[in-house]
Design a protein around this motif. Structure first.
Motif, short mmCIF file in Angstrom:
data_model
loop_
_atom_site.label_atom_id
_atom_site.label_comp_id
_atom_site.label_asym_id
_atom_site.label_seq_id
_atom_site.Cartn_x
_atom_site.Cartn_y
_atom_site.Cartn_z
N PRO A 168 4.42 -10.55 10.93
CA PRO A 168 5.39 -9.65 10.31
C PRO A 168 5.16 -8.20 10.72
N VAL A 169 6.26 -7.53 11.07
CA VAL A 169 6.23 -6.10 11.37
C VAL A 169 6.97 -5.40 10.25
N ILE A 170 6.26 -4.48 9.58
CA ILE A 170 6.81 -3.80 8.41
C ILE A 170 6.83 -2.30 8.70
N VAL A 171 8.01 -1.70 8.58
CA VAL A 171 8.17 -0.27 8.85
C VAL A 171 7.92 0.52 7.58
N MET A 172 7.16 1.59 7.70
CA MET A 172 6.89 2.48 6.58
C MET A 172 7.85 3.67 6.70
N VAL A 173 8.76 3.80 5.73
CA VAL A 173 9.78 4.84 5.75
C VAL A 173 9.49 5.88 4.67
N PRO A 174 9.99 7.11 4.82
CA PRO A 174 9.67 8.16 3.83
C PRO A 174 10.42 8.06 2.52
N ALA A 175 11.55 7.34 2.50
CA ALA A 175 12.32 7.23 1.26
C ALA A 175 13.04 5.89 1.23
N ASP A 187 10.60 -6.94 10.11
CA ASP A 187 10.78 -7.96 9.08
C ASP A 187 11.01 -7.37 7.71
N ASP A 188 10.52 -6.16 7.49
CA ASP A 188 10.64 -5.55 6.18
C ASP A 188 10.42 -4.05 6.33
N ALA A 189 10.70 -3.31 5.27
CA ALA A 189 10.43 -1.87 5.23
C ALA A 189 9.89 -1.54 3.85
N ILE A 190 8.97 -0.60 3.82
CA ILE A 190 8.39 -0.13 2.55
C ILE A 190 8.37 1.39 2.57
N VAL A 191 8.32 1.99 1.41
CA VAL A 191 8.18 3.45 1.32
C VAL A 191 6.73 3.79 1.61
N ASN A 192 6.51 4.74 2.52
CA ASN A 192 5.15 5.02 2.98
C ASN A 192 4.22 5.58 1.90
N THR A 193 4.75 6.05 0.80
CA THR A 193 3.87 6.52 -0.28
C THR A 193 3.52 5.40 -1.27
N ASP A 194 4.15 4.25 -1.13
CA ASP A 194 3.91 3.11 -2.01
C ASP A 194 2.81 2.23 -1.41
N LEU A 195 1.57 2.64 -1.59
CA LEU A 195 0.46 1.89 -1.02
C LEU A 195 0.31 0.52 -1.67
N GLY A 196 0.81 0.38 -2.89
CA GLY A 196 0.79 -0.93 -3.53
C GLY A 196 1.65 -1.94 -2.77
N ALA A 197 2.65 -1.46 -2.05
CA ALA A 197 3.49 -2.37 -1.26
C ALA A 197 2.67 -3.01 -0.14
N ILE A 198 1.75 -2.25 0.44
CA ILE A 198 0.86 -2.82 1.47
C ILE A 198 0.03 -3.94 0.83
N THR A 199 -0.56 -3.65 -0.31
CA THR A 199 -1.38 -4.64 -1.02
C THR A 199 -0.57 -5.90 -1.33
N ARG A 200 0.63 -5.72 -1.87
CA ARG A 200 1.47 -6.87 -2.24
C ARG A 200 1.87 -7.70 -1.02
N ARG A 201 2.28 -7.03 0.06
CA ARG A 201 2.70 -7.78 1.27
C ARG A 201 1.54 -8.60 1.81
N LEU A 202 0.36 -8.01 1.87
CA LEU A 202 -0.80 -8.71 2.43
C LEU A 202 -1.29 -9.82 1.51
#
Length: 183
Positions: free
Chosen positions: A74-81, A96-111
């Protein structure tokens, strides 16, 4: 390395992203550029790749998908908003997905959701062949990945003559209505 994070960031931001990955059950390596990422990925397949929106996402995703050992990573793009335009750009680039770059919990959840995922395993071909007919390379890539993940062996056509030549031999055809007559 279980996770690769691509993008220039402050040391504090890199440390925070690494800690977020660890909470998700993975070790992480942070690199600043796509060129460094390609060197890191030449021989190994991480659980996931997070890439900053300011990098060459489309070129990078095309390179990743061209590597057999990285096809399913999976390739996940970190976007500013969290806005529709930025998410749309990320998905059109093949992410495959995008997350807000300040939402570090999104990294934890995806992994955490990828703990049983084997990045080296390609989906089995169970549905026959699918022909993707589009003049747009990015669209072909995105649709082809979706079809491959759904169990199809994917073929491509860029114009109506290729569509006609290959169309009678496949199980599924996905074609643009305004496909060029020839190239």
């Amino acid at each position: 390395m279980d996770t690769l994070i691509v993008g220039e960031a402050s040391p504090e931001r890199c440390d925070a992203a690494t800690r977020a990955a660890k909470r998700g059950g993975c070790s992480a390596k942070v690199v600043a550029t796509v060129a460094e990422a390609c060197r890191e990925l030449a021989e190994s397949a991480p659980q996931a790749i997070f890439i900053d929106h300011q990098q060459n996402i489309s070129g990078f995703v095309a390179w990743v998908r061209g590597q057999a050992h990285l096809f399913t990573v999976p390739v996940i793009v970190m976007v500013p908003a969290a806005d529709e335009t930025r998410f749309h750009i990320a998905h059109c680039a093949g992410a495959d997905d995008a997350i807000v770059n300040t939402d570090l919990g999104a990294i934890t959840r995806r992994l955490a959701n990828l703990t049983e995922f084997d990045p080296a395993r390609r989906p089995e071909v169970t549905q026959g062949e699918c022909l993707i007919a589009s003049a747009n390379e990015g669209r072909r890539r995105v649709l082809g990945r979706i079809a491959r993940q759904a169990g199809f062996d994917v073929l491509f056509a860029v114009d109506t003559s290729e569509l006609e030549a290959r169309g009678s031999k496949v199980s599924l055809i996905v074609a643009e209505s305004d496909l060029p007559t020839d190239r």
